[in-house]
Scaffold this active site. Structure first.
Site, mmCIF file in Angstrom:
data_model
loop_
_atom_site.group_PDB
_atom_site.id
_atom_site.type_symbol
_atom_site.label_atom_id
_atom_site.label_comp_id
_atom_site.label_asym_id
_atom_site.label_seq_id
_atom_site.Cartn_x
_atom_site.Cartn_y
_atom_site.Cartn_z
ATOM 1 N N TRP A 74 -9.604 27.315 -31.610
ATOM 2 C CA TRP A 74 -9.683 27.716 -30.193
ATOM 3 C C TRP A 74 -8.586 28.696 -29.798
ATOM 4 C CZ3 TRP A 74 -11.069 22.839 -26.795
ATOM 5 C CH2 TRP A 74 -12.253 22.265 -27.286
ATOM 6 N N HIS A 90 -2.367 31.519 -40.564
ATOM 7 C CA HIS A 90 -3.366 32.354 -39.886
ATOM 8 C C HIS A 90 -2.789 33.763 -39.715
ATOM 9 C CE1 HIS A 90 -6.014 34.005 -36.853
ATOM 10 N NE2 HIS A 90 -6.885 33.101 -37.212
ATOM 11 N N GLU A 119 -2.813 35.763 -37.350
ATOM 12 C CA GLU A 119 -2.100 35.995 -36.080
ATOM 13 C C GLU A 119 -0.677 35.456 -36.168
ATOM 14 O OE1 GLU A 119 -5.147 34.291 -33.589
ATOM 15 O OE2 GLU A 119 -6.437 35.990 -34.107
ATOM 16 N N GLY A 140 -12.082 38.580 -34.612
ATOM 17 C CA GLY A 140 -12.159 38.915 -33.191
ATOM 18 C C GLY A 140 -12.674 40.317 -32.913
ATOM 19 N N SER A 175 -15.298 36.809 -37.025
ATOM 20 C CA SER A 175 -16.501 37.161 -36.251
ATOM 21 C C SER A 175 -17.753 36.388 -36.687
ATOM 22 C CB SER A 175 -16.752 38.672 -36.289
ATOM 23 O OG SER A 175 -15.690 39.363 -35.661
ATOM 24 N N GLY A 179 -13.605 31.360 -34.657
ATOM 25 C CA GLY A 179 -12.728 31.567 -33.503
ATOM 26 C C GLY A 179 -13.528 31.630 -32.224
ATOM 27 N N GLY A 180 -13.796 32.838 -31.753
ATOM 28 C CA GLY A 180 -14.468 33.051 -30.467
ATOM 29 C C GLY A 180 -15.699 32.188 -30.234
HETATM 30 P P1 PGA Z 1 -13.095 34.995 -34.730
HETATM 31 O O1 PGA Z 1 -11.713 34.333 -35.236
HETATM 32 O O2 PGA Z 1 -14.208 34.088 -35.142
HETATM 33 O O3 PGA Z 1 -12.943 35.089 -33.237
HETATM 34 O O4 PGA Z 1 -13.192 36.337 -35.391
HETATM 35 C C1 PGA Z 1 -11.625 33.682 -36.471
HETATM 36 C C2 PGA Z 1 -10.218 33.195 -36.691
HETATM 37 O O5 PGA Z 1 -9.281 33.890 -36.324
HETATM 38 O O6 PGA Z 1 -10.002 32.098 -37.254
#
Ligand code: PGA
Length: 254
Positions: free
Chosen positions: A10, A94, A96, A170, A210, A231-232
């Site tokens: 999330w 991750h 990020e 993302g 994605s 993610g999203g």
């Molecule tokens: P996303 O993110 O599905 O929004 O691309 C995946 C993630 O970062 O784990």
């Protein structure tokens, strides 16, 4: 046979109230899918509320990060010992965390070892940048991340690996299923080299970047891909349950 695995990351989204509402709206559907391991990774502050909602179901909680020390003067951090009574899984490395918060392969390795020592199951993320991909360096980057991330890690504990090409996270630009399957095959052979063939065959390796209800079938049909880190699309009940249902039916097919 590796059991399919879907985790929802999330990220930094949802207040406690929003998190509780989101889980309530999908827990019934998720709990019906007994052939898939389902892990929700909400922000830490929602853990208590959500654990009440998922109690008695097959859905599990995961953290999005942790520090590798047990306790002490580390303002703002959460330790493996704090997580263990509340959840089973923890996302580590991750992109990020690596890109925005400066985590190195060495730090990710410390975190993996600390998580395993505390009895947590890491969801170890690796993946290349667009530049590395365009330059044909995906294999080199992935190999380095695995070798450094799994250095001195015991082979008798479970680790889930997530291959997430950074350019696909993302962006709405997912990798092609075949390409992701090929890279995940490479990841599996690298793990075999480090931890043994048997361990590599038993390790679940996910695709992330994605993933949606519209493209999950392409990934999960690949024999090397055991699930997804979403993610999203994990923030929308219909999308996330749609993903889980497709994984259950495709992986169950003979
Ligand atoms: P996303 O993110 O599905 O929004 O691309 C995946 C993630 O970062 O784990």
């Amino acid at each position: 046979m590796r059991r399919p695995f879907i985790a929802g990351n999330w990220k930094m989204n949802t207040t406690v109230e929003e998190a509780a509402a989101l889980v309530s709206s999908m827990i019934g559907d998720l709990n019906n899918e007994t052939a898939v391991d389902i892990v929700l990774c909400p922000p830490f502050i929602s853990f208590y509320r959500i654990s009440e909602t998922i109690e008695g179901t097959s859905v599990r909680l995961g953290a999005q990060n942790m520090y590798f020390k047990e306790k002490g003067a580390y303002t703002g951090e959460i330790s493996p010992l704090m997580l263990k009574p509340l959840c089973q899984y923890v996302i580590l490395g991750h992109s990020e965390r690596r890109q925005i918060f400066g985590e190195t392969d060495g730090m990710v390795n410390e975190k993996i070892k600390a998580a395993l020592a505390a009895g947590l199951t890491p969801i170890f993320c690796i993946g290349e940048t667009l530049e590395e991909n365009d330059g044909g360096r995906t294999g080199t980057v992935i190999t380095r991340q695995i070798r450094e991330g799994l250095k001195d890690v015991p082979s008798n504990k479970e680790i889930v690996v997530a291959y997430e090409p950074i350019w696909a996270i993302g962006t709405g630009r997912a990798a092609a299923g075949g390409q992701a399957g090929k890279t995940i095959g490479l990841i599996r052979s690298e793990i075999a080299g480090m931890l043994g063939k048997e361990k590599a065959e038993a390790t679940r390796i996910l695709y992330g970047g994605s993933v949606t209800a519209a493209n999950i079938a392409e990934f999960i049909s690949e024999p090397q891909i055991d699930g997804a880190l979403v993610g999203g699309a994990s923030l929308k009940a219909a999308d996330f349950t749609g993903i889980v249902k497709q994984v259950a039916s495709i992986k169950a097919a003979p």
